[in-house]
Scaffold this active site. Structure first.
Site, PDB file in Angstrom:
ATOM      1  N   CYS A 195       0.834  -1.201   0.000  1.00  0.00           N
ATOM      2  CA  CYS A 195       0.000   0.000   0.000  1.00  0.00           C
ATOM      3  C   CYS A 195       0.872   1.255   0.000  1.00  0.00           C
ATOM      4  O   CYS A 195       1.735   1.415   0.880  1.00  0.00           O
ATOM      5  CB  CYS A 195      -0.921   0.010   1.213  1.00  0.00           C
ATOM      6  SG  CYS A 195      -2.020   1.445   1.266  1.00  0.00           S
ATOM      7  N   GLY A 240      -5.865  -5.668 -10.612  1.00  0.00           N
ATOM      8  CA  GLY A 240      -6.630  -4.744  -9.791  1.00  0.00           C
ATOM      9  C   GLY A 240      -7.475  -3.825 -10.643  1.00  0.00           C
ATOM     10  O   GLY A 240      -8.594  -4.160 -11.045  1.00  0.00           O
TER      11      GLY A 240
END
Length: 380
Positions: A111, A239
């Site tokens: 992240c 994603g």
């Protein structure tokens, strides 16, 4: 292409759904699986839920517990943990084992969001090699004697001067991780520019005893084939490419298994998928929250299709299933899938300096758990 084996999991498709905050809930995962079954004849891949914070899981935060919802027939159940503390990691993984919460644990070290990295979490953490290894080892230790594999998802590093992926891949494998996945960008790049698939190839050459998965800039089945061919990676993690295209996994499953790719849906089929998505979100969140969650998907679904600005604006404010049905009924179902709907989608943004705790880069061997880095809501 070969099937993908991750620990005890035999996956006949090497395509994995990346966890995305606010996206990969049980509604979206169910939709992807249904479309893969309908359009490709199987549900062969791995679909990972939204990231949950290990501490919030252990403390049974209601929002986090709701996020760990899986469908009644969903298998394998894949859960991603965000964590910075070996002790909390062990407790969370042991809870998953003892309460049969999932069949697979993925760990988030990728992240790039500033509120995460400035506390030492996400893509900042692999810089601390010993702490990173202790966290992976804790999750593996908690799952010993079970069929639950632990995997790691990460980025190339913090920025161009601080690459961490080769050390992290080696450490993860040594500590018992069943696979590693690499997003071919640094944290500083966020989602800008292009992913460096060459670093995925380097990691594959460096880590030879467990599968290496590639992530970044896969927006079509052709992209997945190209990445696997160019890098030698064992699978792909997708994603942003599936935003507004939950049928992409049917295309990936078909092409990566040398079958004919399904015909792209026309607008009538897309609106049917949107209706199904809305109903699934309403079932999971309740109708009011479900429709608020559905709003963000509208532009992704309708990209490239003819739909007037008034209708698009109304869909972006939809508040009920009845209203959703009415608005979608105004679209022409015969319109074919448009060529300009292909290509990059989702957030891109601009590169930026990575926010880090004071002194974070001073000692990569430091094992001190970063203070306050896991006091955050699940989902990122």
């Amino acid at each position: 292409m070969s099937p993908l084996r991750i620990g005890s999991l035999d996956l006949s498709s090497p395509a994995v759904l990346a966890p995305m905050a606010g996206i990969t809930n049980v509604a979206f995962r169910t939709l992807c699986r249904e479309l893969e079954l309908e359009r490709a004849g199987s549900t062969a891949g791995l679909y990972v839920c939204e990231m949950v914070t290990a501490r919030a899981l252990v403390e049974r935060h209601p929002v986090t517990m709701h996020m760990t919802t899986f469908g009644p027939t969903e298998t394998p159940r894949s859960l991603q943990l965000y964590t910075v503390d070996p002790e909390i990691t062990y407790a969370a993984a042991k809870m998953i084992v003892d309460e049969d919460l999932a069949d697979h644990i993925d760990m988030n070290f990728g992240c790039p969001v500033p509120k995460v990295t400035r506390k030492g979490g996400g893509s900042a953490l692999p810089y601390k090699r010993r702490l990173f290894g202790e966290i992976v080892a804790a999750a593996v230790r908690a799952t010993e004697g079970t069929d639950i594999p632990v995997t790691v998802k990460m980025r190339i590093g913090i920025d161009a001067e601080h690459h961490t992926h080769l050390d992290a891949g080696r450490i993860a494998a040594a500590e018992g991780a069943a696979a590693v996945a690499l997003h071919g960008r640094t944290a500083a790049q966020r989602y800008s520019g292009t992913a460096d698939w060459g670093e995925i190839a380097r990691l594959k050459e460096h880590v030879t005893d467990i599968p290496v998965l590639g992530n970044g800039d896969i927006f079509s089945a052709e992209d997945a084939v190209k990445m696997m061919s160019e890098t030698g990676c064992d699978g792909v993690v997708v994603g942003r490419g599936c935003l507004g295209r939950p049928w992409l996994f049917a295309e990936l499953s078909a092409v990566l298994n040398d079958r004919q790719m399904p015909t792209p849906p026309n607008l009538g089929e897309v609106t049917a998928i949107m209706r199904r998505h809305g109903r699934l979100l309403a079932d999971h969140h309740g109708e009011d929250r479900g429709m608020r969650e559905m709003r963000k998907h509208m532009a992704w679904y309708l990209r490239g299709f003819p739909a007037g600005s008034d209708l698009r604006n109304s869909l972006a404010r939809v508040s009920s299933l009845v209203e959703l049905e009415d608005l979608l009924g105004r679209l022409d179902p015969t319109v074919p899938f448009p060529a300009d709907a292909e290509g990059p989608r989702g957030r891109q943004g601009s590169p930026a300096a990575v926010a880090l705790p004071d002194g974070w880069l001073d000692d990569p061997e430091d094992t001190l758990v970063p203070a306050g880095a896991d006091i955050m809501h699940s989902g990122g």
